[in-house]
Design a protein around this motif. Structure first.
Motif, short mmCIF file in Angstrom:
data_model
loop_
_atom_site.label_atom_id
_atom_site.label_comp_id
_atom_site.label_asym_id
_atom_site.label_seq_id
_atom_site.Cartn_x
_atom_site.Cartn_y
_atom_site.Cartn_z
N ILE A 182 23.66 5.29 53.29
CA ILE A 182 24.11 4.27 52.34
C ILE A 182 25.30 4.82 51.58
O ILE A 182 25.28 5.94 51.08
N GLY A 183 26.36 4.01 51.50
CA GLY A 183 27.55 4.40 50.76
C GLY A 183 27.62 3.70 49.42
O GLY A 183 27.30 2.51 49.31
N GLY A 184 28.06 4.42 48.39
CA GLY A 184 28.17 3.86 47.05
C GLY A 184 27.67 4.83 46.02
O GLY A 184 27.35 5.98 46.32
N ALA A 185 27.56 4.37 44.78
CA ALA A 185 27.08 5.25 43.71
C ALA A 185 26.46 4.47 42.56
O ALA A 185 26.24 5.03 41.49
N GLY A 186 26.16 3.19 42.77
CA GLY A 186 25.52 2.41 41.71
C GLY A 186 24.18 2.99 41.33
O GLY A 186 23.35 3.26 42.19
N GLU A 187 23.98 3.17 40.04
CA GLU A 187 22.83 3.95 39.59
C GLU A 187 21.53 3.15 39.58
O GLU A 187 20.45 3.72 39.80
N LYS A 188 21.60 1.85 39.33
CA LYS A 188 20.36 1.06 39.23
C LYS A 188 19.83 0.64 40.59
O LYS A 188 18.62 0.70 40.81
N ARG A 189 20.70 0.21 41.49
CA ARG A 189 20.23 -0.33 42.76
C ARG A 189 20.59 0.56 43.95
O ARG A 189 19.72 0.90 44.75
N THR A 190 21.86 0.94 44.06
CA THR A 190 22.28 1.67 45.26
C THR A 190 21.53 2.98 45.42
O THR A 190 20.95 3.26 46.48
N LEU A 191 21.52 3.81 44.39
CA LEU A 191 20.87 5.11 44.52
C LEU A 191 19.35 4.96 44.61
O LEU A 191 18.68 5.80 45.22
N LYS A 192 18.82 3.89 44.06
CA LYS A 192 17.39 3.63 44.25
C LYS A 192 17.09 3.29 45.70
O LYS A 192 16.10 3.77 46.28
N LEU A 193 17.95 2.48 46.33
CA LEU A 193 17.77 2.16 47.74
C LEU A 193 17.90 3.41 48.61
O LEU A 193 17.20 3.55 49.62
N VAL A 194 18.79 4.32 48.22
CA VAL A 194 18.90 5.59 48.94
C VAL A 194 17.56 6.32 48.91
O VAL A 194 17.06 6.79 49.95
N ALA A 195 16.97 6.42 47.73
CA ALA A 195 15.69 7.11 47.60
C ALA A 195 14.59 6.43 48.39
O ALA A 195 13.69 7.09 48.93
N GLN A 196 14.64 5.12 48.49
CA GLN A 196 13.60 4.37 49.18
C GLN A 196 13.75 4.38 50.69
O GLN A 196 12.76 4.47 51.41
N TYR A 197 15.01 4.25 51.17
CA TYR A 197 15.18 3.92 52.59
C TYR A 197 16.13 4.79 53.38
O TYR A 197 16.13 4.71 54.61
N ALA A 198 16.97 5.58 52.75
CA ALA A 198 18.07 6.22 53.48
C ALA A 198 17.76 7.65 53.87
O ALA A 198 16.95 8.35 53.24
N ASP A 199 18.43 8.09 54.92
CA ASP A 199 18.41 9.49 55.32
C ASP A 199 19.59 10.25 54.73
O ASP A 199 19.58 11.48 54.68
N ALA A 200 20.62 9.50 54.31
CA ALA A 200 21.84 10.13 53.80
C ALA A 200 22.51 9.20 52.81
O ALA A 200 22.30 7.99 52.83
N VAL A 201 23.33 9.79 51.95
CA VAL A 201 24.13 9.02 51.00
C VAL A 201 25.54 9.58 50.99
O VAL A 201 25.73 10.80 51.12
N ASN A 202 26.52 8.69 50.90
CA ASN A 202 27.90 9.10 50.68
C ASN A 202 28.33 8.56 49.34
O ASN A 202 28.44 7.34 49.16
N LEU A 203 28.55 9.45 48.39
CA LEU A 203 28.88 9.05 47.04
C LEU A 203 30.34 8.65 46.94
O LEU A 203 31.23 9.38 47.36
N ILE A 204 30.58 7.49 46.37
CA ILE A 204 31.93 6.99 46.12
C ILE A 204 32.13 7.07 44.61
O ILE A 204 31.79 6.14 43.87
N CYS A 205 32.66 8.18 44.14
CA CYS A 205 32.80 8.39 42.70
C CYS A 205 33.80 9.50 42.45
O CYS A 205 34.21 10.21 43.39
N GLY A 206 34.19 9.68 41.20
CA GLY A 206 35.06 10.78 40.83
C GLY A 206 34.33 12.11 40.88
O GLY A 206 33.10 12.17 40.77
N ARG A 207 35.09 13.18 41.03
CA ARG A 207 34.48 14.50 41.18
C ARG A 207 33.62 14.88 39.98
O ARG A 207 32.57 15.51 40.14
N ASP A 208 34.05 14.48 38.77
CA ASP A 208 33.29 14.86 37.58
C ASP A 208 31.98 14.10 37.45
O ASP A 208 31.11 14.50 36.67
N GLU A 209 31.84 13.02 38.22
CA GLU A 209 30.62 12.23 38.17
C GLU A 209 29.53 12.74 39.09
O GLU A 209 28.38 12.28 39.00
#
Length: 329
Positions: A182-209
């Motif tokens: 799953i690609g993205g970095a939304g904290e409420k839904r995207t990263l929750k979906l990563v935890a529920q369903y994904a094998d991998a995540v690609n974060l789309i965010c600034g380095r400091d984030e």
């Protein structure tokens, strides 16, 4: 696991016409896998994105291209970074990714996200619902596609998608099916979906984030009783690499000037926005920064594109081993 991936987001190269375009892309993918890049990714878009060039620039359909690359490469994993959930029925998407896995000998990824680029939806007549609905569609699509990639025949009656025991034959070659990213970095839904369903995540965010995003993901994993170490965590960045620091900076300045936004004319806020996901320097310098920004912060790897030089083959050849070494590969 993705340690060092190469994204190809641009199909406009000086002196390369349409008839030569595919062979140019093949040469990039083959050079990448021989130089230490473990995966090759293309965008699932139909128009070129604004910061990469005019909308009218060349853009090849992702899964047709990946299938062709699968027949011309041997080692690199292949996927989209990432498929917009609005573009394809999820059962058909699972079939496409399965076919890619078979053609490639078991090297496919399913990269997926909630979609975001409104102009191409409008141009192609594809519905572009509000973000809340797109996230709901993404969750339903994940349930269907994951099941099919794992050789199940789901019966699913969702709000947006319905399937009745879809047959997915032949099955994927990878045991358990292609990994889901799953690609993205939304904290409420995207990263929750990563935890529920994904094998991998690609974060789309600034380095400091990055540290904060990883903490949010860890909290979602805790809620789901999942070990975050079971998720391959990567970051998407752009790199401008030169033989010397001066040449790398000159390449950066040329790139922005060509896009009508000269570097020297930007204010500090604009420069900070661009540099949040942009690395500039020699292979050694960029490799050192990648190690600081990824491995030392808890990421497993990085996926890079090279926007300033048309993915120069010599640069990829020389940079790959140095970058992989810096990432612990």
């Amino acid at each position: 696991m993705i340690r060092l991936g190469l994204q190809i987001p641009n199909f406009t190269y000086p002196g390369v016409g349409t008839a030569e375009l595919f062979e140019r892309i093949v040469s990039i993918a083959q050079t990448a896998e021989e130089s230490g890049f473990d995966s090759v990714w293309v965008m699932d878009h139909f128009y070129q994105l604004p910061l990469l060039g005019p909308a009218e620039n060349a853009m090849l359909e992702a899964y047709t291209l990946l299938g062709a690359l699968a027949a011309r490469t041997t080692k690199a994993h292949l996927g989209t970074l990432v498929t917009g959930v609005t573009y394809r029925n999820p059962a058909i998407l699972a079939k496409q990714v399965t076919t890619l896995d078979v053609i490639s000998g078991g090297r496919a990824f399913l990269g997926i996200g909630a979609a975001w680029f409104a102009p191409e939806h409008d141009g192609y007549g594809v519905e572009f619902p509000p973000v809340g609905e797109r996230m709901d569609r993404l969750e339903e699509a994940l349930l269907i596609a994951r099941a099919m990639l794992r050789s199940d025949r789901p019966i699913f009656n969702g709000r947006y998608y319905r399937v009745r025991s879809p047959i997915n034959c032949p099955a994927p070659l990878q045991p358990g099916g292609p990994a889901v990213l799953i690609g993205g970095a939304g904290e409420k839904r995207t990263l929750k979906l990563v935890a529920q369903y994904a094998d991998a995540v690609n974060l789309i965010c600034g380095r400091d984030e990055i540290p904060h995003k990883l903490k949010v993901l860890e909290a979602h994993c805790e809620s789901e009783a999942r070990d975050p170490a079971t998720i391959n965590k990567t970051w998407l960045a752009s790199a401008i690499i030169g033989p010397s620091p001066v040449e790398a900076i000159e390449a950066r300045d040329r790139m922005f000037a060509e896009r009508g936004i000269p570097w020297d004319s930007m204010d500090n806020a604009a420069k900070a926005t661009f540099t949040a996901r942009l690395l500039v320097g020699t292979p050694e310098v960029v490799g050192g920064r990648l190690r600081q920004l990824t491995i030392e912060q808890g990421l497993d790897g990085v996926i890079l594109n090279f926007p300033a030089n048309g993915h120069d083959l010599e640069m990829i050849t020389h940079s790959g081993p140095e970058l992989l070494k810096a990432l612990g590969g």
